[in-house]
Design a protein around this motif. Structure first.
Motif, PDB file in Angstrom:
ATOM      1  N   GLU A   1       0.834  -1.204   0.000  1.00 34.16           N
ATOM      2  CA  GLU A   1       0.000   0.000   0.000  1.00 34.16           C
ATOM      3  C   GLU A   1       0.870   1.255   0.000  1.00 34.16           C
TER       4      GLU A   1
ATOM      5  N   ARG B   1       2.188   1.625  -3.547  1.00 32.88           N
ATOM      6  CA  ARG B   1       1.155   2.137  -4.463  1.00 32.88           C
ATOM      7  C   ARG B   1       0.950   3.643  -4.243  1.00 32.88           C
ATOM      8  N   THR B   2       0.952   4.067  -2.988  1.00 27.04           N
ATOM      9  CA  THR B   2       0.850   5.493  -2.680  1.00 27.04           C
ATOM     10  C   THR B   2       2.057   6.230  -3.230  1.00 27.04           C
TER      11      THR B   2
ATOM     12  N   VAL C   1       3.841   5.498  -5.861  1.00 28.70           N
ATOM     13  CA  VAL C   1       3.694   5.632  -7.319  1.00 28.70           C
ATOM     14  C   VAL C   1       2.706   6.755  -7.647  1.00 28.70           C
ATOM     15  N   GLU C   2       1.579   6.806  -6.947  1.00 22.76           N
ATOM     16  CA  GLU C   2       0.594   7.868  -7.190  1.00 22.76           C
ATOM     17  C   GLU C   2       1.212   9.246  -6.966  1.00 22.76           C
ATOM     18  N   LEU C   3       1.924   9.417  -5.861  1.00 24.70           N
ATOM     19  CA  LEU C   3       2.549  10.697  -5.543  1.00 24.70           C
ATOM     20  C   LEU C   3       3.678  11.016  -6.524  1.00 24.70           C
TER      21      LEU C   3
ATOM     22  N   ASN D   1       3.882  10.099  -9.669  1.00 25.08           N
ATOM     23  CA  ASN D   1       3.297  10.494 -10.946  1.00 25.08           C
ATOM     24  C   ASN D   1       2.645  11.873 -10.886  1.00 25.08           C
ATOM     25  N   ARG D   2       2.318  12.345  -9.701  1.00 16.99           N
ATOM     26  CA  ARG D   2       1.804  13.713  -9.520  1.00 16.99           C
ATOM     27  C   ARG D   2       2.933  14.696  -9.240  1.00 16.99           C
TER      28      ARG D   2
END
Length: 119
Positions: free
Chosen positions: A5, A8-9, A11-13, A15-16
């Motif tokens: 988890e 995954r967080t 990767v999200e951050l 990509n932002r």
């Protein structure tokens, strides 16, 4: 949160290009060791590393696989330009304590038209 988890967080951050969010995922004395570079020690230095790298290149992480083993998560990734790599994340108390990444720096520099250091 489980190590997967956290990754995954991450990767999200990533990509932002959220350097503050990324830094918040790390322990104060964390180590980020991208094997093509010198290790970066400490949350604030890791934050500065991300800020510098995002300013230099348009990086995107596309997840291919995420594996978990105890306190470790392993990320296999690619980017839209065809570069591939993997990262190992040691997660302790819901924060990244140690990260090691493997990728081809020369290909990255060429793809992003960045200077190639002379040795």
């Amino acid at each position: 949160m489980k190590p997967n988890e956290i990754v995954r967080t991450f990767v999200e951050l990533f990509n932002r290009k959220d350097v503050n969010g990324l830094a918040a995922l790390y322990h104060e004395d964390a180590i980020n060791y991208q094997v093509a570079n010198e290790p970066i020690i400490g949350k604030e230095n890791i934050k500065e590393m991300f800020a510098s790298e995002f300013a230099a290149a348009d990086m995107v992480c596309i997840v291919e696989n995420i594996f978990e083993d105890g306190e470790w998560s392993i990320l296999e990734w690619k980017d839209p330009l065809g570069l591939r790599g993997c990262g190992f994340f040691h997660v302790v108390d819901d924060k990244i304590k140690f990260q090691r990444g493997y990728w081809d720096k020369l290909s990255f520099l060429r793809q992003h038209h960045l200077p190639i250091p002379s040795e």
